[in-house]
Write a protein that holds these residues in place. Structure first.
Motif, PDB file in Angstrom:
ATOM      1  N   PRO A 133     -28.042  71.872  53.454  1.00 14.15           N
ATOM      2  CA  PRO A 133     -29.086  72.542  52.646  1.00 14.15           C
ATOM      3  C   PRO A 133     -29.420  73.951  53.159  1.00 14.15           C
ATOM      4  O   PRO A 133     -29.632  74.867  52.365  1.00 14.15           O
ATOM      5  CB  PRO A 133     -30.297  71.620  52.770  1.00 14.15           C
ATOM      6  CG  PRO A 133     -29.733  70.295  53.151  1.00 14.15           C
ATOM      7  CD  PRO A 133     -28.501  70.585  53.966  1.00 14.15           C
ATOM      8  N   VAL A 134     -29.422  74.131  54.471  1.00 14.14           N
ATOM      9  CA  VAL A 134     -29.696  75.447  55.060  1.00 14.14           C
ATOM     10  C   VAL A 134     -28.567  76.409  54.703  1.00 14.14           C
ATOM     11  O   VAL A 134     -28.816  77.556  54.320  1.00 14.14           O
ATOM     12  CB  VAL A 134     -29.859  75.333  56.595  1.00 14.14           C
ATOM     13  CG1 VAL A 134     -29.975  76.701  57.241  1.00 14.14           C
ATOM     14  CG2 VAL A 134     -31.054  74.469  56.934  1.00 14.14           C
ATOM     15  N   GLY A 170     -43.026  84.581  57.218  1.00 17.17           N
ATOM     16  CA  GLY A 170     -42.406  83.550  56.396  1.00 17.17           C
ATOM     17  C   GLY A 170     -41.857  82.405  57.227  1.00 17.17           C
ATOM     18  O   GLY A 170     -41.999  81.230  56.870  1.00 17.17           O
ATOM     19  N   SER A 171     -41.232  82.728  58.342  1.00 13.01           N
ATOM     20  CA  SER A 171     -40.684  81.683  59.219  1.00 13.01           C
ATOM     21  C   SER A 171     -41.787  80.838  59.834  1.00 13.01           C
ATOM     22  O   SER A 171     -41.632  79.622  59.976  1.00 13.01           O
ATOM     23  CB  SER A 171     -39.825  82.315  60.316  1.00 13.01           C
ATOM     24  OG  SER A 171     -38.706  82.951  59.746  1.00 13.01           O
ATOM     25  N   LEU A 172     -42.885  81.479  60.207  1.00 16.49           N
ATOM     26  CA  LEU A 172     -44.014  80.715  60.753  1.00 16.49           C
ATOM     27  C   LEU A 172     -44.594  79.760  59.701  1.00 16.49           C
ATOM     28  O   LEU A 172     -44.977  78.630  60.016  1.00 16.49           O
ATOM     29  CB  LEU A 172     -45.097  81.657  61.286  1.00 16.49           C
ATOM     30  CG  LEU A 172     -44.723  82.429  62.553  1.00 16.49           C
ATOM     31  CD1 LEU A 172     -45.787  83.479  62.869  1.00 16.49           C
ATOM     32  CD2 LEU A 172     -44.529  81.483  63.718  1.00 16.49           C
ATOM     33  N   LYS A 219     -43.369  74.640  58.897  1.00 17.86           N
ATOM     34  CA  LYS A 219     -44.016  73.372  58.521  1.00 17.86           C
ATOM     35  C   LYS A 219     -43.050  72.443  57.791  1.00 17.86           C
ATOM     36  O   LYS A 219     -43.216  71.234  57.800  1.00 17.86           O
ATOM     37  CB  LYS A 219     -45.231  73.637  57.632  1.00 17.86           C
ATOM     38  CG  LYS A 219     -46.345  74.388  58.301  1.00 17.86           C
ATOM     39  CD  LYS A 219     -47.471  74.678  57.328  1.00 17.86           C
ATOM     40  CE  LYS A 219     -48.521  75.553  57.983  1.00 17.86           C
ATOM     41  NZ  LYS A 219     -49.578  75.932  57.057  1.00 17.86           N
ATOM     42  N   TRP A 220     -42.024  73.011  57.139  1.00 21.39           N
ATOM     43  CA  TRP A 220     -41.049  72.233  56.381  1.00 21.39           C
ATOM     44  C   TRP A 220     -39.711  72.142  57.113  1.00 21.39           C
ATOM     45  O   TRP A 220     -38.687  71.856  56.509  1.00 21.39           O
ATOM     46  CB  TRP A 220     -40.871  72.823  54.989  1.00 21.39           C
ATOM     47  CG  TRP A 220     -42.102  72.651  54.158  1.00 21.39           C
ATOM     48  CD1 TRP A 220     -42.443  71.560  53.412  1.00 21.39           C
ATOM     49  CD2 TRP A 220     -43.160  73.593  53.997  1.00 21.39           C
ATOM     50  NE1 TRP A 220     -43.655  71.767  52.805  1.00 21.39           N
ATOM     51  CE2 TRP A 220     -44.116  73.017  53.150  1.00 21.39           C
ATOM     52  CE3 TRP A 220     -43.401  74.876  54.501  1.00 21.39           C
ATOM     53  CZ2 TRP A 220     -45.289  73.668  52.787  1.00 21.39           C
ATOM     54  CZ3 TRP A 220     -44.568  75.516  54.152  1.00 21.39           C
ATOM     55  CH2 TRP A 220     -45.495  74.914  53.302  1.00 21.39           C
ATOM     56  N   PHE A 248     -35.556  79.034  53.787  1.00 27.61           N
ATOM     57  CA  PHE A 248     -36.106  79.522  52.531  1.00 27.61           C
ATOM     58  C   PHE A 248     -36.946  80.782  52.765  1.00 27.61           C
ATOM     59  O   PHE A 248     -36.899  81.723  51.970  1.00 27.61           O
ATOM     60  CB  PHE A 248     -36.933  78.431  51.846  1.00 27.61           C
ATOM     61  CG  PHE A 248     -37.309  78.762  50.445  1.00 27.61           C
ATOM     62  CD1 PHE A 248     -36.361  78.749  49.435  1.00 27.61           C
ATOM     63  CD2 PHE A 248     -38.608  79.110  50.125  1.00 27.61           C
ATOM     64  CE1 PHE A 248     -36.702  79.078  48.130  1.00 27.61           C
ATOM     65  CE2 PHE A 248     -38.964  79.443  48.832  1.00 27.61           C
ATOM     66  CZ  PHE A 248     -38.009  79.424  47.833  1.00 27.61           C
ATOM     67  N   ALA A 249     -37.685  80.807  53.875  1.00 27.13           N
ATOM     68  CA  ALA A 249     -38.465  82.004  54.216  1.00 27.13           C
ATOM     69  C   ALA A 249     -37.547  83.196  54.454  1.00 27.13           C
ATOM     70  O   ALA A 249     -37.845  84.321  54.029  1.00 27.13           O
ATOM     71  CB  ALA A 249     -39.325  81.733  55.451  1.00 27.13           C
TER      72      ALA A 249
END
Length: 181
Positions: free
Chosen positions: A19-20, A64-66, A70-71, A78-79
């Motif tokens: 997925p990444v 965005g990474s921070l 959480k996911w 995605f970030a």
């Protein structure tokens, strides 16, 4: 073909990264385009304007990474995709301003390539699903779909299908063939 690419190059222990890989693969268009925009902005002497946009890009990556953390790794990927898209838009805006071109011309310049990519994507997806009815060997799936990909590209370039490659594609095709002869 991300499953097959990961299996072939990284092995079964890495299958959870698919997925990444898919998310980051989507970002390649934005990354390639902003690299070209970056070169253009430097060539036109807009290094400080470029640096400002790079600073915004860095902030979007970090924040965005921070948030995406959480996911898990998919959220971070995605970030990064959002940051790549943000930088793509910022750099495109800068280059359009520097060259006095419009967003309309920018979109028109990309439209044929996007349509051709969608066509190829659907073709590869359908052909790979059909192939999977006969084999699940990653190297065979990648080789056959790669051959299909190359043949379709050669066919389009040889037939000069203007709808897919546009005027610039026709020029590029003619230039390539002149160099090969």
């Amino acid at each position: 073909m991300s499953n097959e690419i990961v299996l072939l190059f990284l092995g079964l222990n890495w299958i959870d990264i698919v997925p990444v890989f898919k998310i980051l693969a989507l970002g390649m268009l934005f990354r390639i385009s902003y690299k070209i925009s970056s070169s253009l902005s430097r060539a036109l002497g807009a290094v400080y304007k470029r640096a400002t946009r790079q600073f915004v890009y860095a902030i979007v990556v970090v924040v965005g990474s921070l948030i995406g953390y959480k996911w898990g790794i998919v959220g971070v990927a995605f970030a990064v995709l959002i940051a790549l898209f943000t930088n793509f838009i910022l750099m495109a805006h800068l280059c359009l301003k520097l060259t006095n071109l419009s967003w309309n011309s920018f979109i028109r310049a990309h439209l044929n390539g996007i349509l051709f990519s969608l066509f190829l994507g659907v073709l590869i997806k359908v052909s790979s699903e059909l192939l999977k009815m006969f084999t699940n060997v990653p190297i065979i799936l990648l080789l056959v779909t790669g051959i299909i990909f190359l043949l379709v590209n050669i066919l389009v370039f040889n037939l000069k299908i203007k709808f897919f490659i546009g005027e610039d594609g026709i020029w590029l095709r003619n230039t390539i063939f002149k160099k090969l002869n």
